[in-house]
Scaffold this motif. Structure first.
Motif, short mmCIF file in Angstrom:
data_model
loop_
_atom_site.label_atom_id
_atom_site.label_comp_id
_atom_site.label_asym_id
_atom_site.label_seq_id
_atom_site.Cartn_x
_atom_site.Cartn_y
_atom_site.Cartn_z
N ASP A 191 17.43 4.09 -10.00
CA ASP A 191 18.56 3.70 -9.45
C ASP A 191 18.64 2.43 -9.53
O ASP A 191 19.75 1.85 -10.12
N LYS A 192 17.51 1.59 -9.09
CA LYS A 192 17.93 0.20 -9.32
C LYS A 192 17.68 -0.54 -10.45
O LYS A 192 18.45 -1.52 -10.81
N ASN A 193 17.15 0.01 -11.41
CA ASN A 193 17.11 -0.23 -12.63
C ASN A 193 18.34 -0.10 -13.55
O ASN A 193 18.67 -0.88 -14.05
N GLN A 194 19.04 1.05 -13.25
CA GLN A 194 20.23 1.33 -14.03
C GLN A 194 21.51 1.22 -13.25
O GLN A 194 22.26 0.57 -14.02
N ARG A 195 21.51 1.10 -12.00
CA ARG A 195 22.81 0.82 -11.38
C ARG A 195 22.46 -0.44 -10.65
O ARG A 195 23.81 -0.93 -9.91
N LEU A 196 21.53 -1.39 -10.34
CA LEU A 196 21.15 -2.36 -9.44
C LEU A 196 21.55 -2.31 -8.17
O LEU A 196 21.73 -3.30 -7.28
N VAL A 197 21.36 -0.86 -7.65
CA VAL A 197 21.53 -0.84 -6.22
C VAL A 197 20.41 0.46 -5.78
O VAL A 197 20.02 1.13 -6.80
N ASP A 198 20.14 0.40 -4.47
CA ASP A 198 19.16 1.50 -3.92
C ASP A 198 19.72 2.67 -4.19
O ASP A 198 21.07 2.90 -4.26
N ALA A 199 19.03 3.92 -4.11
CA ALA A 199 19.48 5.20 -4.28
C ALA A 199 20.18 5.47 -2.83
O ALA A 199 19.76 4.93 -1.73
N PRO A 200 21.18 6.17 -2.81
CA PRO A 200 21.86 6.79 -1.61
C PRO A 200 20.83 7.16 -0.45
O PRO A 200 19.98 7.92 -0.80
N ARG A 201 21.00 6.58 0.60
CA ARG A 201 19.93 6.84 1.85
C ARG A 201 18.35 6.68 1.67
O ARG A 201 17.61 7.17 2.31
N TRP A 202 18.10 5.77 0.71
CA TRP A 202 17.09 5.41 0.41
C TRP A 202 16.28 4.79 1.85
O TRP A 202 15.20 5.04 2.08
#
Length: 276
Positions: free
Chosen positions: A234-245
């Motif tokens: 997620d961080k690689n593709q959307r530059l944000v953490d996965a929801p509820r990480w």
């Protein structure tokens, strides 16, 4: 429950396990597997043989030299690993029909997560069978494919989920569709003959109290590796953490025996290796 299984089998476009996979599983599960028979079966399908060689020669396996012989690849990977790799290769080809999602992108992400899990497994103190990590990563979101074919508005829900951290993805899916991709994924992996513990992890991979619900330490390791790999993706593709990480990060780090700094090193190394 049987009622849920019946609903899924009648309401979703779920492909049956291909005959090739059934043959591979029969050979691999024999008391004395015949490596010649298995190698010939794989070599007879250029798609399967190419994919197996691609995996064994990928950066995550870190071979010192290129492997070009199928029998040698089978010997190095092991029967269990080959069986689950072939299941993963064939699942991508088995879904036919119109989807509201870009399935190629979805499978690319699943492959990234599978390879990331394999790499993480090689870099933690406790050892987990790499084939179990790879199969879990590859299959963990296969239920999304079936959901995207059944529900034309499913993409809209995924967009909503990315901006809504008030509930898990499976909870939001269940509210709207009376089922969720983890349940559907469990049905698929179970019917395709994957190991029971992997099927159960896929069923529960959005359960944030997983470590409290399960007492199996190996399953804890696989689940934690999946969540770390998924977040890196997620961080690689959307530059944000996965929801509820943030809700499970510390528990995952504790189970894997890694720190925030270790995680950042893994993330950097993975992006470098997999992009190469």
């Amino acid at each position: 429950t049987q009622e849920v299984i019946d609903d899924i089998s009648s309401g979703f476009n779920i492909p049956s396990a291909p005959k090739t996979l059934t043959k591979v599983q029969r050979i691999c599960q024999a008391e004395e597997p015949d490596i010649n028979e298995l190698s010939k079966l794989i070599a007879s399908d250029i798609g399967l043989s190419s994919a197996i060689l691609k995996v064994i020669n990928s950066p995550t396996y870190g071979m010192n030299r290129a492997i070009s012989d199928i029998q040698q690849a089978v010997m190095m990977l092991g029967y269990s690993s080959v069986s689950m790799l072939i299941a993963g290769i064939l699942i991508k080809k088995s879904f036919n029909g119109k989807s509201c999602l870009n399935l190629e992108r979805l499978w690319d992400n699943a492959t990234y997560v599978a390879e990331a899990m394999t790499y993480i497994g090689q870099n933690i103190k406790e050892k987990v069978p790499l084939e179990n990590l790879y199969a879990t990563g590859l299959f963990h979101d296969c239920g999304i494919v079936a959901m995207s074919m059944k529900f034309p508005d499913y993409k809209n829900l995924l967009i909503q989920i990315n901006g809504d951290t008030s509930a898990s993805q499976t909870a939001l899916e269940a509210t709207k569709y009376n089922t969720n991709h983890a349940v559907v994924g469990y049905y698929i992996t179970n019917s395709w003959g994957l190991p029971k513990n992997i099927c159960k992890i896929i069923l529960q991979h959005h359960e944030e109290d997983f470590f409290d619900r399960s007492t199996d330490h190996m399953n804890h390791l696989i689940y934690a590796t999946l969540k770390v790999a998924d977040n890196i993706a997620d961080k690689n593709q959307r530059l944000v953490d996965a929801p509820r990480w943030s809700l499970i990060k510390d528990d995952c780090f504790n189970i894997l025996g890694i720190s925030q700094l270790d995680y950042e090193d893994l993330q950097e190394d993975l992006n470098e290796k997999l992009s190469a």
